[in-house]
Design an enzyme around this catalytic site. Structure first.
Site, short mmCIF file in Angstrom:
data_model
loop_
_atom_site.label_atom_id
_atom_site.label_comp_id
_atom_site.label_asym_id
_atom_site.label_seq_id
_atom_site.Cartn_x
_atom_site.Cartn_y
_atom_site.Cartn_z
N ASP A 24 0.99 -1.14 -0.03
CA ASP A 24 0.03 -0.20 0.06
C ASP A 24 0.82 1.41 -0.10
O ASP A 24 0.60 2.13 0.68
CB ASP A 24 -0.95 -0.01 1.14
CG ASP A 24 -1.83 1.25 1.26
OD1 ASP A 24 -2.20 1.77 0.23
OD2 ASP A 24 -2.50 1.66 2.14
N GLN A 80 -2.74 -5.55 5.41
CA GLN A 80 -2.46 -4.77 6.44
C GLN A 80 -3.48 -4.78 7.66
O GLN A 80 -4.63 -4.10 8.02
CB GLN A 80 -2.85 -3.16 5.99
CG GLN A 80 -2.10 -2.58 4.90
CD GLN A 80 -2.75 -1.65 4.15
OE1 GLN A 80 -3.72 -1.71 3.47
NE2 GLN A 80 -2.06 -0.32 4.25
N ASP A 110 -2.51 9.12 9.95
CA ASP A 110 -3.22 8.48 8.73
C ASP A 110 -4.42 7.78 9.37
O ASP A 110 -4.44 6.97 10.26
CB ASP A 110 -2.36 7.28 8.17
CG ASP A 110 -2.86 6.54 6.91
OD1 ASP A 110 -3.10 7.07 5.91
OD2 ASP A 110 -3.32 5.54 7.18
N GLU A 143 -6.29 12.67 9.08
CA GLU A 143 -6.99 12.33 7.72
C GLU A 143 -8.10 11.73 7.98
O GLU A 143 -8.37 10.32 7.90
CB GLU A 143 -5.74 11.52 6.95
CG GLU A 143 -6.46 11.24 5.58
CD GLU A 143 -6.13 9.78 5.22
OE1 GLU A 143 -5.95 8.83 5.98
OE2 GLU A 143 -6.41 9.42 4.01
#
Ligand code: GLC
Length: 541
Positions: free
Chosen positions: A63, A174, A206, A248
């Site tokens: 990613d 992930q 993130d 984010e």
């Protein structure tokens, strides 16, 4: 607002860049920290105040680095911790702050924590077994949406070694960390400290909405998640209060606002709802979508700011629009289904604007004058294109186009060794779109943007003045018109969203006007804007 003590980020302009894509200093085909260091002068020349480096930690890159396998090191191709320190020093010498990515929600499956957690025979199994979210079946948390819809059938994946399912909000490679485990929370705070100690001036947090999971919820924006983020903020404030926490949270305004807390959580959040509406307004030639979303945008606590942006390294997300709006946006901006990704559009700014410099500049006029801290995405300042043949969102992460020499001046490596091909076809080919060519042309996108940035910086009302809507054409919203006022500085901004000339009236109450971009005086009364023209007009008394 004038009396408020400003924090450094509230007035700042940011540049987002991927180290891998910027400049290769050692000819291995990958950009590196030394390469970025050699470009600090260029970055300074843009007028930006801070640079956000996308993930630089070791990763198998499933990613693009958002799958970290070691939170305390540098990805081998990018260099070493010492290179990072040197880069920070070089930026600081130029008065540029450095933002590093922290990815708290998940790790790579290759992270030693996961390797220990999945393997009951691992010597450290006991220590790490609860670092991730494990379950005997895949039935838990059914109300949580799948984010990477194009690749993931479920938020659960089965792990053979452990004989259980693990939870993941993104790719199956992930696994999500388990924030109910106090040891995980502590690890993340230690990692935050590690990067602050290395000189980071800010951390981009993130994907924070997904830290905790609770049955019967959609597992986003949970109170437990906010409690942990507040803990992180308290830690940072106690350790180094100048450090920016930028989050984010891709949510609706009323949910994003929660990430500011009462001024005791994140200092900055990206304005995800505004971003697609800038594109929507342009396509509809109507300011309404912008007006509506700003009406829904609450005021922020003191010391907080929106991060505003046009494009970034991800798809242009259409998660925060209605299904009908999404369908329409896809038709307008991603007519080829291959340009779509998950619930978004994987294209860069210039191609989205049909390469029309007037539209690209108009979008930057909105970005630079509506308030918040603007973020630029590397390469958009010269109008780079994208390569949708590449997997996932990699098409908008291609090598920076420095000049028209081999590999666009990005790397001396043989072409086949580059981490990704340079764009060498069509109207966005590096032979046509590159920094060197635009440096030499006073009217290039690059030079016009530099000028706009300089004008924005010279007039603080753009960053922190009050905001009020104006009407330019009676009864119509084809022009986005607003005042930005700070003390005696009063600026009227006009943005013509249409491909036609639009005639309207300049408000008399502002007195005489000077065009901040050209320095020319403009008489009050009737005025005609050219297609996609914008004007930043300061009242000259
Ligand atoms: C963030 C990143 C995106 C990544 C995702 C999962 O949204 O911006 O690139 O894929 O997190 O880590």
């Amino acid at each position: 607002m004038e009396t408020e003590k400003l924090r450094w980020y509230q007035d700042a302009i940011f540049l987002e860049l991927n180290v891998r894509a910027y400049k290769d200093s050692n000819g291995d085909g990958w950009g590196d920290l030394e390469g970025v260091r050699s470009k600090v002068g260029y970055i300074k020349s843009l007028g930006v105040d801070a640079v956000w480096l996308q993930p630089i930690m070791p990763s198998p890159l499933n990613d693009d680095g958002y799958d970290v396998s070691d939170f305390r090191n540098i990805f081998h191709a990018y260099g070493t911790i010492d290179d990072f320190k040197n880069l920070v020093e070089a930026f600081h010498e130029h008065n540029i702050k450095v933002i590093v990515e922290i990815i708290p929600n998940h790790t790579s499956e290759e992270h030693p924590w996961f390797q220990a957690s999945r393997d009951p025979n691992h010597p450290e199994y006991e220590k790490y077994k609860d670092y991730y979210v494990w379950a005997d079946n895949d039935k838990g948390y059914p109300d949580a949406r799948i984010i990477f819809l194009d690749t993931e059938p479920s938020n659960w994946s089965y792990d053979e070694k452990r004989g259980q399912y693990f939870w993941h909000r993104f790719f199956a490679s992930q696994p999500d960390l388990n924030y109910d485990n106090p040891a995980v929370q502590q690890e993340m705070l230690d990692i935050v400290r590690f990067w602050i100690d290395l000189g980071a001036d800010g951390l981009r947090i993130d994907a924070p909405p997904y830290l905790f999971e609770r049955e019967g919820t959609n597992c986003e924006n949970l109170p437990e998640t906010h409690a942990f983020l507040k803990r992180m903020r308290a830690f940072v404030d106690g350790y180094n209060p100048d450090v920016l926490l930028l989050s984010e949270a891709n949510q609706w305004p009323e949910d994003v606002i929660e990430y500011f807390g009462d001024g005791d959580e994140m200092m900055m959040n990206f304005h995800f709802p505004l971003m697609p509406r800038l594109f929507m307004a342009l396509a509809a030639q109507d300011a309404e979508p912008i007006k509506k979303i700003l009406e829904r945008t609450p005021d922020l606590p003191e010391g907080c700011t929106w991060g505003t942006f046009l494009r970034c390294h991800d798809e242009l997300t259409l998660e925060m629009v209605t299904p009908e709006e999404r369908e329409w946006m896809w038709q307008v901006y991603a007519p080829d289904p291959n340009q779509r990704r998950n619930l978004g559009i994987r294209r860069r700014l210039a191609p989205l604007m049909d390469g029309d410099i007037r539209k690209i500049l108009l979008m930057h006029s909105l970005l630079l004058t509506m308030g918040g801290a603007p973020f630029l995405y590397y390469g958009d300042e010269i109008g780079m294109g994208d390569d949708i043949r590449l997997f996932d969102r990699n098409g908008l992460r291609t090598p920076m186009q420095w000049d028209d020499s081999k590999n666009a001046g990005f790397s001396d490596a043989p072409k086949e060794k580059l981490y990704a091909p340079v764009i060498d076809f069509g109207e966005y080919s590096y032979t046509k779109v590159n920094v060197a060519a635009q440096e030499a042309d006073p009217s290039s996108l690059l030079n016009q943007l530099r000028h706009l940035i300089a004008v924005r910086k010279a007039n603080p009302a753009f960053a922190r003045g009050s905001f009020s809507w104006r009407e330019f054409v009676s009864g119509k919203q084809t022009v986005v018109a607003y005042d930005r006022i700070l003390d005696s500085e009063r600026i009227l901004v006009l943005n013509n969203l249409t491909d036609r000339q639009v005639t309207g009236a300049l408000p008399e109450d502002n007195g005489k006007y000077i065009d901040l971009v050209t320095g020319k005086q403009i008489a009050t009364g009737e005025l005609t804007l050219q297609p996609y023209e914008f004007l930043w007009l300061i009242s000259a008394g």
